[in-house]
Design a protein around this motif. Structure first.
Motif, mmCIF file in Angstrom:
data_model
loop_
_atom_site.group_PDB
_atom_site.id
_atom_site.type_symbol
_atom_site.label_atom_id
_atom_site.label_comp_id
_atom_site.label_asym_id
_atom_site.label_seq_id
_atom_site.Cartn_x
_atom_site.Cartn_y
_atom_site.Cartn_z
ATOM 1 N N PRO A 84 -34.356 11.740 4.691
ATOM 2 C CA PRO A 84 -35.359 13.127 5.221
ATOM 3 C C PRO A 84 -34.316 14.105 5.595
ATOM 4 C CG PRO A 84 -36.293 11.712 5.877
ATOM 5 C CD PRO A 84 -35.860 10.548 5.276
ATOM 6 N N SER A 85 -33.171 13.711 5.959
ATOM 7 C CA SER A 85 -32.458 14.432 6.260
ATOM 8 C C SER A 85 -31.067 14.803 5.407
ATOM 9 C CB SER A 85 -31.249 13.950 7.754
ATOM 10 O OG SER A 85 -30.773 13.070 7.308
ATOM 11 N N ASN A 86 -31.373 14.265 3.964
ATOM 12 C CA ASN A 86 -29.823 14.636 2.901
ATOM 13 C C ASN A 86 -30.934 14.791 1.775
ATOM 14 O OD1 ASN A 86 -30.378 12.138 1.736
ATOM 15 N ND2 ASN A 86 -28.897 11.166 3.008
ATOM 16 N N THR A 87 -31.841 14.913 1.632
ATOM 17 C CA THR A 87 -32.790 14.914 0.572
ATOM 18 C C THR A 87 -33.762 16.322 -0.270
ATOM 19 O OG1 THR A 87 -33.285 12.555 0.079
ATOM 20 C CG2 THR A 87 -34.861 14.101 -1.183
ATOM 21 N N PRO A 88 -32.618 17.097 -0.874
ATOM 22 C CA PRO A 88 -33.543 18.314 -1.206
ATOM 23 C C PRO A 88 -35.233 18.409 -0.682
ATOM 24 C CG PRO A 88 -32.799 17.987 -2.634
ATOM 25 C CD PRO A 88 -32.318 16.271 -2.352
ATOM 26 N N ALA A 94 -40.247 16.466 6.592
ATOM 27 C CA ALA A 94 -41.553 16.058 6.931
ATOM 28 C C ALA A 94 -42.029 15.103 5.792
ATOM 29 C CB ALA A 94 -42.254 16.742 7.630
ATOM 30 N N ASN A 95 -41.296 15.394 4.464
ATOM 31 C CA ASN A 95 -42.191 15.692 3.525
ATOM 32 C C ASN A 95 -41.128 14.281 2.666
ATOM 33 O OD1 ASN A 95 -43.421 17.396 3.657
ATOM 34 N ND2 ASN A 95 -41.931 19.143 3.350
ATOM 35 N N ASP A 237 -31.595 11.900 13.543
ATOM 36 C CA ASP A 237 -32.271 12.809 13.181
ATOM 37 C C ASP A 237 -33.583 12.407 12.919
ATOM 38 O OD1 ASP A 237 -34.248 13.650 10.459
ATOM 39 O OD2 ASP A 237 -32.487 15.306 10.555
ATOM 40 N N PRO A 238 -35.012 13.180 13.858
ATOM 41 C CA PRO A 238 -35.842 13.079 14.122
ATOM 42 C C PRO A 238 -36.282 12.184 13.131
ATOM 43 C CG PRO A 238 -36.264 15.007 14.184
ATOM 44 C CD PRO A 238 -34.521 14.799 14.548
ATOM 45 N N HIS A 239 -36.280 13.572 11.553
ATOM 46 C CA HIS A 239 -37.368 12.656 10.835
ATOM 47 C C HIS A 239 -37.138 12.002 10.203
ATOM 48 C CE1 HIS A 239 -37.687 17.542 11.461
ATOM 49 N NE2 HIS A 239 -38.813 17.211 11.070
ATOM 50 N N ASN A 240 -35.437 10.880 10.089
ATOM 51 C CA ASN A 240 -34.820 9.917 9.203
ATOM 52 C C ASN A 240 -36.043 8.634 10.536
ATOM 53 O OD1 ASN A 240 -33.230 11.721 7.832
ATOM 54 N ND2 ASN A 240 -31.619 11.113 9.237
ATOM 55 N N VAL A 241 -35.882 9.039 11.804
ATOM 56 C CA VAL A 241 -36.021 7.954 12.842
ATOM 57 C C VAL A 241 -37.718 7.987 11.793
ATOM 58 C CG1 VAL A 241 -36.661 7.676 15.311
ATOM 59 C CG2 VAL A 241 -34.541 8.647 14.739
#
Length: 339
Positions: A84-88, A94-95, A237-241
């Protein structure tokens, strides 16, 4: 950058969602021999990156880079592989789509075969969620994988383990008022509470009772909770988690088209020589679950790590546990696979 990137192109995940321009971050140790039969695959665990695996790699150890070609692929969602943290956009934060253990191993298989033209793997080994991946390798590619050694990792997330992971997710959801439309507002500061939830599960009751955190240089329980749990989780990163938590909660080596949810059949289909090493006091991945699994794998031995370090008996911190794991890996690698 101390790792390499393998571009996967547009990948259709098990969910049916297409993740564009996906990639795996990986690091290799040692050299691939001419016969390409000295390969060890060592996937990362929840929240870990390849550097956290390096404690088990070294000269005169079972995972000796003088002898073996060791590939450490990073888990999807860990911040180095597609995450999530490195994807455009539109798949950022969250997507980011849901990814399974099956997805991870399928893409690792592409790395191993397409990048290196490897046809046989001597060993797949891993801790925690890395252990789940080693089971999945054995079930997904039984003809290719000669040995597996999961430690402190189960082949299917139990209902209790599911709830532990749900408990880790809860502080993040509470931070946005349990409103999933606000998840993109989460920051790493919100991870502090997640670390405190994990603290009670990562190590055993006896570890805390005997104040073994003092061995790690902490003078008090409060210092340990801040210095280890809060600090390490706030680096994530919370989204990665959230992505990795979903992967963990839905881990099941039979939840795929190969086995259609028949867990026993998936275990029985593993042809690899297996050394299953649970932590005897693990609150996360109970030894009982591993004992059940080992009984169904045709060529498995069940070797509990007798330790009060709980789940972290497999974390590379306690020297006695490290030696136990390494000794068992040496023994496993010395066994003939009769091929």
């Amino acid at each position: 950058m101390d790792y390499e990137i393998f571009d996967l192109g547009d990948v259709t995940l098990q969910s049916g969602v297409m993740l564009p321009s996906a990639f795996l971050a990986y690091k290799t140790y040692g050299r691939l021999n001419e016969k390409k039969d000295n390969v060890i695959v060592y996937p990362t665990a929840f929240g870990d990156q390849h550097v956290q695996n390096e404690w088990l790699i070294g000269n005169d150890m079972a995972l000796d880079p003088e002898k073996y070609f060791i590939i450490v692929p990073n888990l999807l969602g860990n911040g180095l592989s597609s995450s999530p943290s490195n994807t455009p956009p539109p798949f950022d934060r969250a997507n980011f789509p849901q990814v399974t253990i099956y997805d991870n191993v399928k893409l690792q298989h592409r790395l191993v075969t397409e990048k290196f033209d490897i046809k046989k793997i001597a060993l797949v080994v891993g801790w925690s969620m890395g252990g789940i991946q080693s089971f999945q390798w054995g079930a997904s590619y039984p003809e290719m994988v000669e040995r597996i050694a999961p430690f402190a990792g189960i082949a299917k997330t139990s209902p209790q383990t599911y709830l532990v992971l749900e408990g880790m997710k809860a502080p993040l959801m509470a931070a946005v008022g349990f409103n999933s439309s606000k998840i993109n507002q989460l920051t790493s500061a919100d991870m502090r509470a997640v670390g405190r939830v994990y603290a009670g599960w990562g190590l055993s009751q006896a570890f805390y009772r005997e104040e073994l955190y003092r061995v790690m240089g902490f003078d008090s329980l409060a210092d340990f909770v801040v210095g280890v749990w809060e600090d390490s989780f706030m680096m994530m990163d919370p989204h990665n988690v959230l992505t990795m938590l979903w992967t963990g909660q839905n881990a099941d080596i039979s939840a795929n088209p190969l086995y259609d949810g028949d867990f026993d059949e998936a275990l029985k289909s593993i042809k690899a020589l297996a050394c299953v090493m649970p932590g005897s006091t693990d609150l996360f991945c109970p030894a009982d679950d591993n004992e059940y699994e080992a009984k169904l794998i045709p060529n498995a031995v069940f070797k509990p790590i007798e330790s009060i370090w709980g789940h972290f008996a497999g974390r590379g911190i306690n020297s006695a546990d490290n030696k136990f794991i390494d000794d068992n890996l040496k023994h496993l690698l010395a066994l003939s696979t009769n091929e």
